[in-house]
Motif scaffolding. Sequence first.
Motif, PDB file in Angstrom:
ATOM      1  N   LYS A 163       0.816  -1.214   0.000  1.00 39.12           N
ATOM      2  CA  LYS A 163       0.000   0.000   0.000  1.00 39.12           C
ATOM      3  C   LYS A 163       0.854   1.271   0.000  1.00 39.12           C
ATOM      4  N   HIS A 164       2.069   1.197   0.546  1.00 35.71           N
ATOM      5  CA  HIS A 164       2.835   2.416   0.771  1.00 35.71           C
ATOM      6  C   HIS A 164       4.073   2.604  -0.101  1.00 35.71           C
ATOM      7  N   VAL A 165       4.581   1.558  -0.723  1.00 34.11           N
ATOM      8  CA  VAL A 165       5.763   1.715  -1.576  1.00 34.11           C
ATOM      9  C   VAL A 165       5.315   2.202  -2.951  1.00 34.11           C
ATOM     10  N   THR A 166       5.946   3.288  -3.395  1.00 28.47           N
ATOM     11  CA  THR A 166       5.574   3.920  -4.661  1.00 28.47           C
ATOM     12  C   THR A 166       6.690   3.875  -5.704  1.00 28.47           C
ATOM     13  N   GLY A 167       7.861   3.395  -5.309  1.00 28.11           N
ATOM     14  CA  GLY A 167       8.975   3.324  -6.250  1.00 28.11           C
ATOM     15  C   GLY A 167      10.201   2.739  -5.589  1.00 28.11           C
ATOM     16  N   TRP A 168      11.234   2.504  -6.398  1.00 32.56           N
ATOM     17  CA  TRP A 168      12.492   2.003  -5.854  1.00 32.56           C
ATOM     18  C   TRP A 168      13.643   2.421  -6.749  1.00 32.56           C
ATOM     19  N   SER A 169      14.831   2.322  -6.217  1.00 32.22           N
ATOM     20  CA  SER A 169      16.057   2.457  -7.003  1.00 32.22           C
ATOM     21  C   SER A 169      17.067   1.484  -6.416  1.00 32.22           C
ATOM     22  N   GLY A 170      18.019   1.085  -7.238  1.00 32.12           N
ATOM     23  CA  GLY A 170      19.050   0.167  -6.761  1.00 32.12           C
ATOM     24  C   GLY A 170      18.639  -1.288  -6.719  1.00 32.12           C
TER      25      GLY A 170
END
Length: 112
Positions: free
Chosen positions: A48-55
Amino acid sequence: MSLEDRIKKARESTVTVGNATFNCRLASVQEYVEYSIKSVIDPDVCRKHVTGWSGVTEADLIEDGKKDPVEFSAELFDLVISDKPGWWQAIYKHVIEKAKQRLEDKAANEKK
């Protein structure tokens, strides 16, 4: 910037787990209370809360994966988070602790 955009911006945060950094929307006070009352599992809060990532690389997601970076999608995150307890524990803790702090700050301000 509109008031709505400023509120959304104030709720943005990041948490780093290993080499991966996750963009999160912090829980509102209402969500924090709901999570405290209901039996909600950590991966569901993350979804519900993660909207993106990198790495994040393919090797992070599948056995024998390549070291190539992988673009974030909600569908991909939904698929892999169930198998990543190190990620979900750190993300959940971050989202909940920040919400708890906001609730405590609001209570302290109301006492003034």
